[in-house]
Design an enzyme around this catalytic site. Structure first.
Site, mmCIF file in Angstrom:
data_model
loop_
_atom_site.group_PDB
_atom_site.id
_atom_site.type_symbol
_atom_site.label_atom_id
_atom_site.label_comp_id
_atom_site.label_asym_id
_atom_site.label_seq_id
_atom_site.Cartn_x
_atom_site.Cartn_y
_atom_site.Cartn_z
ATOM 1 N N HIS A 268 4.415 -7.809 -0.372
ATOM 2 C CA HIS A 268 3.919 -8.984 -1.071
ATOM 3 C C HIS A 268 4.573 -9.106 -2.444
ATOM 4 O O HIS A 268 5.011 -8.114 -3.031
ATOM 5 C CB HIS A 268 2.396 -8.907 -1.203
ATOM 6 N N ASP B 174 0.882 -1.168 0.000
ATOM 7 C CA ASP B 174 0.000 0.000 0.000
ATOM 8 C C ASP B 174 0.918 1.217 0.000
ATOM 9 O O ASP B 174 1.759 1.365 0.913
ATOM 10 C CB ASP B 174 -0.861 0.032 1.260
ATOM 11 N N SER C 34 8.861 3.442 4.669
ATOM 12 C CA SER C 34 9.981 3.379 3.760
ATOM 13 C C SER C 34 9.523 3.373 2.312
ATOM 14 O O SER C 34 8.448 3.851 1.985
ATOM 15 C CB SER C 34 10.849 2.166 4.065
#
Length: 279
Positions: free
Chosen positions: A157, A101, A242
């Site tokens: 992911h 995200d 990050s």
């Protein structure tokens, strides 16, 4: 330090103050300072900050796998998983999906001299990958940079189905990778700590560069780490905010329509497609 940078953005501090902020950022960029902060966020005491943190960054607690009261520390809450099914993964074989995200901060082609431009600064692919670089046809390839704010879900992911060909860890500093850091600090993406994953997939080699940042204690692989991943499988996570850089080889590829600077993306959403396979 995060508060100072936020104040800078809101008050439009003059150019002279930018030099002071750069100096202050340099002094607070060492890994020991991030480790010190990280050590506190893993204590039971830090759990008292979870309600404040959640409210400050407008986190959607309803998406979290567990109730807020079940998290043992601020770090435990920050690295939370989401409820099953909240991030459906695009099933199309030829799609590259978002691993996180995040917000798109740069997107485009890798130049023929193996360089990319980020907020006015030029980076060589070799600078980002260090000595770990695997030979690949990156000339004229594609890249996208995804910034994770403190409010974002911080599990990473797999953007493709394939297998992990190699991993590399490059030690470094912990500069901020937000708008201020990328624009005003010197080449932070090559100076910060990086964890690199090379994935061999149906359409070539994909480099997944995970960049540490200010207050990021570490970047970790999920244990046990499977060498073969399906698209959407969790395989790593950040401890505090990050950036992810994806580098694709020069194969027939197109970013999805409408994707650009400032676009918000979620895990599993398509970022683009290997177009040779669409016919």
């Amino acid at each position: 330090m995060q508060f100072i940078l936020t104040t800078y953005r809101r008050l439009a501090i003059p150019m002279k103050s930018q030099h002071f902020l750069r100096l202050l950022t340099e002094l607070t960029s060492y890994k020991w300072s991030s480790r010190l902060i990280g050590s506190f966020t893993k204590t039971k005491t830090s759990r008292l900050l979870i309600p404040w943190y959640s409210k400050t960054y407008a986190i959607c607690n309803e998406e979290a796998e567990k109730p807020v009261s079940a998290y043992r520390s601020l770090n435990d809450f920050f690295t939370r998983r989401l409820k099953s099914g909240l991030r459906p993964v695009d099933p199309y074989t030829a799609s590259l999906v978002s691993p996180v995200d995040a917000t798109v901060t740069e997107i485009g082609r890798i130049h023929d001299n193996l360089s990319i431009r980020v907020k006015g600064q030029e980076y060589k692919v070799g600078e980002l990958l260090g000595r770990s670089i695997i030979p690949g046809n990156f000339n004229g390839g594609f890249f996208i940079i995804l910034y994770l704010s403190p409010a974002d879900y911080h599990r990473i992911h797999s953007p493709v189905s394939g297998f992990i060909r190699e991993t590399a860890h490059i030690p470094g500093k912990a500069y901020p990778v937000n708008e201020f850091g990328l624009k005003h600090m010197r080449k932070v993406l090559k100076r910060n700590e990086r964890l690199i994953t090379y994935m061999q997939h149906r359409y070539g080699i994909l480099s997944i560069v995970k960049v540490g940042a200010m207050n990021v204690c570490s970047i970790k692989y999920t244990e046990p780490l499977s060498l073969r991943l399906n698209k959407g499988d969790e395989f790593a996570y950040f401890e505090f905010g990050s950036t992810i850089i994806l580098l694709m080889e020069n194969e027939p590829f197109e970013f999805r329509s409408g994707l650009g600077l400032g676009s918000r993306v979620r895990v599993g959403e398509p970022l683009g497609y290997w177009v040779a396979q669409m016919n």
